[in-house]
Design an enzyme around this catalytic site. Structure first.
Site, PDB file in Angstrom:
ATOM      1  N   CYS A  93      68.636  74.924  45.817  1.00 18.48           N
ATOM      2  CA  CYS A  93      68.658  75.767  47.016  1.00 18.48           C
ATOM      3  C   CYS A  93      68.850  77.271  46.723  1.00 18.48           C
ATOM      4  O   CYS A  93      67.920  77.917  46.282  1.00 18.48           O
ATOM      5  CB  CYS A  93      69.697  75.242  47.995  1.00 18.48           C
ATOM      6  SG  CYS A  93      69.388  75.819  49.670  1.00 18.48           S
ATOM      7  N   ARG A 127      66.978  77.663  60.931  1.00 19.15           N
ATOM      8  CA  ARG A 127      67.335  76.975  59.682  1.00 19.15           C
ATOM      9  C   ARG A 127      66.607  75.644  59.613  1.00 19.15           C
ATOM     10  O   ARG A 127      66.347  75.021  60.644  1.00 19.15           O
ATOM     11  CB  ARG A 127      68.844  76.741  59.600  1.00 19.15           C
ATOM     12  CG  ARG A 127      69.672  77.999  59.539  1.00 19.15           C
ATOM     13  CD  ARG A 127      71.104  77.705  59.120  1.00 19.15           C
ATOM     14  NE  ARG A 127      71.197  77.363  57.704  1.00 19.15           N
ATOM     15  CZ  ARG A 127      71.185  78.262  56.714  1.00 19.15           C
ATOM     16  NH1 ARG A 127      71.081  79.545  56.984  1.00 19.15           N
ATOM     17  NH2 ARG A 127      71.278  77.876  55.468  1.00 19.15           N
ATOM     18  N   HIS A 194      70.116  69.215  48.369  1.00 17.02           N
ATOM     19  CA  HIS A 194      71.547  69.166  48.036  1.00 17.02           C
ATOM     20  C   HIS A 194      71.982  67.723  48.051  1.00 17.02           C
ATOM     21  O   HIS A 194      71.206  66.811  48.064  1.00 17.02           O
ATOM     22  CB  HIS A 194      72.369  69.866  49.118  1.00 17.02           C
ATOM     23  CG  HIS A 194      72.202  71.326  49.190  1.00 17.02           C
ATOM     24  ND1 HIS A 194      72.790  72.174  48.310  1.00 17.02           N
ATOM     25  CD2 HIS A 194      71.540  72.091  50.074  1.00 17.02           C
ATOM     26  CE1 HIS A 194      72.497  73.417  48.656  1.00 17.02           C
ATOM     27  NE2 HIS A 194      71.738  73.404  49.709  1.00 17.02           N
TER      28      HIS A 194
END
Ligand code: GLN
Length: 250
Positions: A93, A127, A194
């Site tokens: 990320c 997002r 993640h």
């Protein structure tokens, strides 16, 4: 065998417990009789190009990225040389974004990257959050799926000749449009996933370990002895199901 790991900025870039990936690498190495020797490489620490068999950098918010970006850019040559020499690298990320040419964050400021990965990133307004499922074929003839979790404002655009890590089955991926996720250069893998990523995708942990071992020994990569990965498989399947429920692209 000792595998030397350089963990970049562990105190800044560790969102969603990304450092759990190191624990997985250490355990899976130990089960094959190898030892992981992990150094923290942080701001103002020197990074030697031949110091490590595997480099690792996690994710973080724009604020943490801005704190490490100038220092990381100063380490660009050493990182490039290590990857050219066959060292393994995993970037997640925020770290993945900063190993490209650069990241324009939410406040409009530009953080120059190292240029290892052929891409550029700019933050968008919405997002991109949720479970992700990818199809990958890092080793020709060995298709695999990768399940994880993404949460990023950055849209990463790969250069036309860049090699993505995988194709998005469900989720957003690099930019929510291209159907691509992550990027691969040599033995360097960058991704938005993640989770941590490796506990539920042990095949990727083992591939990174085999690359790191081959770098340590100066030999060509060989597959590692298999381990009973029942729990890991269940964790992968649960995440994959959640991603599929979220809906995706084909
Ligand atoms: N700050 C970056 C973004 O929002 C990276 C976030 C992260 O590492 N989760 O795109």
């Amino acid at each position: 065998m000792r595998i030397r790991v350089g963990h970049l900025y562990p105190e800044y870039l560790n969102i969603y417990a990304d450092r759990g990936n190191i624990a997985v690498l250490a355990r899976r190495a130990a089960l094959r009789g190898h030892e992981l020797d992990v150094d923290s490489v942080s701001v103002a620490d020197s990074l030697s190009a031949d110091g490590y068999d595997l480099l690792y950098i996690g994710g973080g918010q724009d604020r943490e990225q801005a704190l490490v970006a100038p220092d990381l850019a100063a380490k660009a040559q050493a990182i490039d040389a290590a990857v050219r020499d066959g060292a393994a690298l995993l970037a997640v990320c925020g770290g993945y974004q900063l190993l490209g040419r650069g990241y324009r964050g939410q406040d409009g400021s530009f953080m120059a990257g190292t240029g290892l990965f052929p891409h550029e990133t700019a933050a968008g307004n919405r997002r991109m959050i949720g479970d992700v499922l990818l199809s990958c074929e890092l080793v020709t003839g060995e298709p695999r799926t990768l399940a994880g979790f993404e949460n990023h404002a950055g849209r990463t655009r790969l250069d036309p000749d860049a090699v993505p890590l995988g194709r998005v089955i469900a989720g957003f991926g690099n930019d929510g449009e291209s159907g691509h996720e992550g990027c691969v250069v040599g033995h360097a893998v960058g991704t938005y996933l993640h989770g941590p990523l490796l506990p539920r995708n042990p095949w990727l942990a083992d591939l990174l370990l085999s690359w790191a071992l081959s770098h340590a020994k100066g030999t060509t990569p060989e597959p590692l002895a298999t381990l009973p990965d029942h729990l890991e498989q269940v964790a992968h399947d649960v995440a994959a199901l959640r991603a599929r429920d979220r809906g995706g692209r084909s």
